[in-house]
Motif scaffolding. Structure first.
Motif, mmCIF file in Angstrom:
data_model
loop_
_atom_site.group_PDB
_atom_site.id
_atom_site.type_symbol
_atom_site.label_atom_id
_atom_site.label_comp_id
_atom_site.label_asym_id
_atom_site.label_seq_id
_atom_site.Cartn_x
_atom_site.Cartn_y
_atom_site.Cartn_z
ATOM 1 N N VAL A 16 -7.552 7.977 16.497
ATOM 2 C CA VAL A 16 -6.656 8.873 15.765
ATOM 3 C C VAL A 16 -5.326 8.164 15.543
ATOM 4 C CG1 VAL A 16 -5.486 11.090 15.738
ATOM 5 C CG2 VAL A 16 -7.757 10.903 16.773
ATOM 6 N N LEU A 17 -4.997 7.931 14.268
ATOM 7 C CA LEU A 17 -3.756 7.270 13.898
ATOM 8 C C LEU A 17 -2.785 8.287 13.300
ATOM 9 C CD1 LEU A 17 -5.042 3.999 12.162
ATOM 10 C CD2 LEU A 17 -4.644 4.432 14.593
ATOM 11 N N PRO A 18 -1.513 7.940 13.195
ATOM 12 C CA PRO A 18 -0.566 8.830 12.511
ATOM 13 C C PRO A 18 -1.039 9.170 11.095
ATOM 14 C CG PRO A 18 0.603 7.095 13.684
ATOM 15 C CD PRO A 18 -0.843 6.750 13.778
ATOM 16 N N ASP A 19 -0.645 10.331 10.612
ATOM 17 C CA ASP A 19 -1.107 10.829 9.312
ATOM 18 C C ASP A 19 -0.791 9.880 8.164
ATOM 19 O OD1 ASP A 19 -2.083 13.076 10.549
ATOM 20 O OD2 ASP A 19 -0.344 14.331 10.082
ATOM 21 N N ILE A 20 0.258 9.092 8.270
ATOM 22 C CA ILE A 20 0.643 8.196 7.178
ATOM 23 C C ILE A 20 -0.409 7.135 6.881
ATOM 24 C CG2 ILE A 20 3.131 8.507 7.454
ATOM 25 C CD1 ILE A 20 3.197 5.894 9.033
ATOM 26 N N PHE A 21 -1.353 6.938 7.805
ATOM 27 C CA PHE A 21 -2.386 5.930 7.587
ATOM 28 C C PHE A 21 -3.702 6.523 7.086
ATOM 29 C CE2 PHE A 21 0.370 3.998 10.894
ATOM 30 C CZ PHE A 21 0.825 2.936 10.137
ATOM 31 N N GLY A 22 -3.737 7.816 6.830
ATOM 32 C CA GLY A 22 -4.942 8.442 6.313
ATOM 33 C C GLY A 22 -5.989 8.649 7.402
ATOM 34 N N ASP A 23 -7.139 9.178 7.003
ATOM 35 C CA ASP A 23 -8.214 9.501 7.944
ATOM 36 C C ASP A 23 -9.038 8.264 8.244
ATOM 37 O OD1 ASP A 23 -10.140 10.614 9.517
ATOM 38 O OD2 ASP A 23 -11.078 11.813 7.927
ATOM 39 N N ARG A 24 -8.981 7.785 9.478
ATOM 40 C CA ARG A 24 -9.768 6.621 9.914
ATOM 41 C C ARG A 24 -10.696 7.024 11.053
ATOM 42 N NH1 ARG A 24 -9.049 2.388 6.217
ATOM 43 N NH2 ARG A 24 -7.239 3.142 5.048
ATOM 44 N N SER A 25 -11.156 8.265 11.035
ATOM 45 C CA SER A 25 -11.978 8.785 12.126
ATOM 46 C C SER A 25 -13.255 7.969 12.279
ATOM 47 C CB SER A 25 -12.316 10.252 11.864
ATOM 48 O OG SER A 25 -12.967 10.409 10.621
ATOM 49 N N ASN A 26 -13.742 7.944 13.507
ATOM 50 C CA ASN A 26 -14.947 7.203 13.888
ATOM 51 C C ASN A 26 -14.758 5.689 13.874
ATOM 52 O OD1 ASN A 26 -16.405 9.655 14.147
ATOM 53 N ND2 ASN A 26 -16.811 9.654 11.936
ATOM 54 N N LYS A 27 -13.519 5.228 13.701
ATOM 55 C CA LYS A 27 -13.223 3.806 13.798
ATOM 56 C C LYS A 27 -12.082 3.623 14.792
ATOM 57 C CE LYS A 27 -14.651 2.469 9.132
ATOM 58 N NZ LYS A 27 -14.241 1.804 7.864
ATOM 59 N N LYS A 28 -12.217 2.630 15.668
ATOM 60 C CA LYS A 28 -11.163 2.350 16.630
ATOM 61 C C LYS A 28 -10.265 1.259 16.046
ATOM 62 C CE LYS A 28 -11.829 2.813 21.012
ATOM 63 N NZ LYS A 28 -12.232 2.677 22.433
ATOM 64 N N ILE A 29 -9.166 1.695 15.449
ATOM 65 C CA ILE A 29 -8.242 0.763 14.823
ATOM 66 C C ILE A 29 -7.237 0.283 15.871
ATOM 67 C CG2 ILE A 29 -6.518 0.423 13.030
ATOM 68 C CD1 ILE A 29 -9.366 0.848 11.972
ATOM 69 N N GLY A 30 -7.201 -1.023 16.067
ATOM 70 C CA GLY A 30 -6.264 -1.590 17.031
ATOM 71 C C GLY A 30 -5.019 -2.165 16.379
ATOM 72 N N GLU A 31 -5.192 -2.703 15.162
ATOM 73 C CA GLU A 31 -4.076 -3.354 14.504
ATOM 74 C C GLU A 31 -4.078 -3.027 13.015
ATOM 75 O OE1 GLU A 31 -4.247 -7.529 15.254
ATOM 76 O OE2 GLU A 31 -3.995 -7.318 17.426
ATOM 77 N N ILE A 32 -2.900 -2.981 12.441
ATOM 78 C CA ILE A 32 -2.735 -2.923 10.989
ATOM 79 C C ILE A 32 -1.857 -4.099 10.605
ATOM 80 C CG2 ILE A 32 -1.880 -1.619 9.015
ATOM 81 C CD1 ILE A 32 -2.384 0.938 10.622
ATOM 82 N N TRP A 33 -2.443 -5.029 9.834
ATOM 83 C CA TRP A 33 -1.724 -6.213 9.382
ATOM 84 C C TRP A 33 -1.187 -5.992 7.980
ATOM 85 C CZ3 TRP A 33 -6.055 -10.378 10.509
ATOM 86 C CH2 TRP A 33 -6.326 -10.402 11.887
ATOM 87 N N PHE A 34 -0.213 -6.809 7.611
ATOM 88 C CA PHE A 34 0.312 -6.809 6.254
ATOM 89 C C PHE A 34 0.168 -8.214 5.688
ATOM 90 C CE2 PHE A 34 2.488 -3.331 8.418
ATOM 91 C CZ PHE A 34 2.186 -2.290 7.555
ATOM 92 N N GLU A 35 -0.602 -8.333 4.617
ATOM 93 C CA GLU A 35 -0.935 -9.625 4.047
ATOM 94 C C GLU A 35 -0.186 -9.839 2.740
ATOM 95 O OE1 GLU A 35 -5.197 -9.190 3.792
ATOM 96 O OE2 GLU A 35 -5.470 -10.097 5.768
ATOM 97 N N ALA A 36 0.413 -11.012 2.602
ATOM 98 C CA ALA A 36 1.174 -11.341 1.399
ATOM 99 C C ALA A 36 0.236 -11.759 0.271
ATOM 100 C CB ALA A 36 2.144 -12.472 1.710
ATOM 101 N N PRO A 37 0.699 -11.647 -0.974
ATOM 102 C CA PRO A 37 -0.110 -12.112 -2.107
ATOM 103 C C PRO A 37 -0.432 -13.600 -1.985
ATOM 104 C CG PRO A 37 1.734 -10.775 -2.857
ATOM 105 C CD PRO A 37 1.957 -11.026 -1.400
ATOM 106 N N LYS A 38 -1.479 -14.026 -2.667
ATOM 107 C CA LYS A 38 -1.917 -15.418 -2.645
ATOM 108 C C LYS A 38 -0.784 -16.336 -3.076
ATOM 109 C CE LYS A 38 -5.681 -18.408 -4.239
ATOM 110 N NZ LYS A 38 -6.907 -18.483 -5.099
ATOM 111 N N GLY A 39 -0.629 -17.420 -2.343
ATOM 112 C CA GLY A 39 0.416 -18.381 -2.660
ATOM 113 C C GLY A 39 1.701 -18.183 -1.891
ATOM 114 N N ILE A 40 1.807 -17.077 -1.149
ATOM 115 C CA ILE A 40 3.000 -16.802 -0.346
ATOM 116 C C ILE A 40 2.617 -16.821 1.133
ATOM 117 C CG2 ILE A 40 4.783 -15.105 0.222
ATOM 118 C CD1 ILE A 40 4.606 -14.090 -2.616
ATOM 119 N N THR A 41 3.318 -17.621 1.913
ATOM 120 C CA THR A 41 3.085 -17.680 3.359
ATOM 121 C C THR A 41 4.347 -17.231 4.081
ATOM 122 O OG1 THR A 41 1.563 -19.551 3.086
ATOM 123 C CG2 THR A 41 2.406 -19.134 5.307
#
Length: 267
Positions: A16-41
């Motif tokens: 169960v994650l905060p509401d801002i992340f939507g319904d992710r029931s039945n999945k154990k989410i440990g991390e939320i990453w943020f990935e940059a567009p291709k070509g940006i590191t």
């Protein structure tokens, strides 16, 4: 620009994650990453962590130690605590100074938890974790973690999970002493505040449209993580639970912000 969210399942995650992340029931989410567009590191990585079990006891190298093994830099990180159940803890440093031999032996025998300083943690706590600090995040904690963007972790103990340990590498870099509490603070609820201002990165809690605290900071990379409300980064709407990245402070519009974390690289 807006970075892409990636939901990462972990056996120690939360269903169960905060509401801002939507319904992710039945999945154990440990991390939320943020990935940059291709070509940006990005030089920094922001992520959310949600734990239902203790994470491994580990340590990261500093810049000098990382370069010896061919990496561009080391890894320092910090934790902004979003929520924590009663009894939740963080492992930060050791209860007392010990030798590398004693720490390694305790890890091998499964007794290392007795040497770790498990600190009670609550919503609103902040901890900066310098390279070399022996550390672990406990169960039942929700965290925003900001770190140098490099994949280097030396795992010391993992509670019997079938993952590789790196005892010799860890003993060579670990600070064999207690954590210095000067790196921690209780974050004021309704106030803009500097959480970290030294190299390699700065981190600020910004409440409302208060940009004054950022004005004297020079950086070529800014990441904004709205906790409440929204911001605009180079014309893109960034809402709570998302992350925006840009090269100039002037590209960030905080007019709709309620509370955000702003991270930036430091010279």
């Amino acid at each position: 620009m807006k970075m892409k969210r990636k939901f990462v399942e972990k056996p120690w995650g939360q269903e169960v994650l905060p509401d801002i992340f939507g319904d992710r029931s039945n999945k154990k989410i440990g991390e939320i990453w943020f990935e940059a567009p291709k070509g940006i590191t990005p030089q920094l990585m922001a992520k959310y962590l949600f734990t239902s079990e203790k994470l491994s006891i580990q340590v990261h190298p500093n810049d000098r130690q990382a370069r010896r093994i061919g990496l561009p830099h080391g890894k320092e990180e910090c934790w902004y605590i979003l929520d924590a159940k009663p009894g939740a803890v963080l492992g930060l440093g050791l209860k007392e100074k010990v030798s590398a031999t004693k720490l390694k032996t305790a890890a091998i025998l499964g007794e290392i938890e007795q040497l770790i300083d498990w600190k009670p943690v609550k919503k609103g706590d902040f901890y900066y974790v310098p390279a070399g600090t022996v550390h672990a995040i406990g169960a039942d904690v929700s965290v925003v973690e900001i770190q140098q963007n490099v994949d280097v972790t030396f795992r010391i103990y993992d509670y019997g999970r079938p993952r590789e340990l790196h005892l010799d590498e860890a003993m060579a870099i670990a600070k064999l002493s207690p954590y210095d509490m000067k790196f921690s603070q209780e974050v004021p609820v309704g106030q803009s505040v500097c959480l970290s201002a030294g190299a390699p990165f700065g981190l600020f809690q910004i409440v409302g449209a208060d940009e004054e605290i950022l004005a004297k900071t020079a950086s070529k990379e800014w990441q904004v993580i709205p906790l409440e409300g929204s911001v605009t980064v180079r014309g893109k709407l960034i809402e709570a639970g998302e992350c925006g990245i840009c090269a100039r402070l002037s590209d960030i519009d905080l007019s709709e912000n309620k509370k955000s974390l702003v991270a930036c690289t430091m010279a």
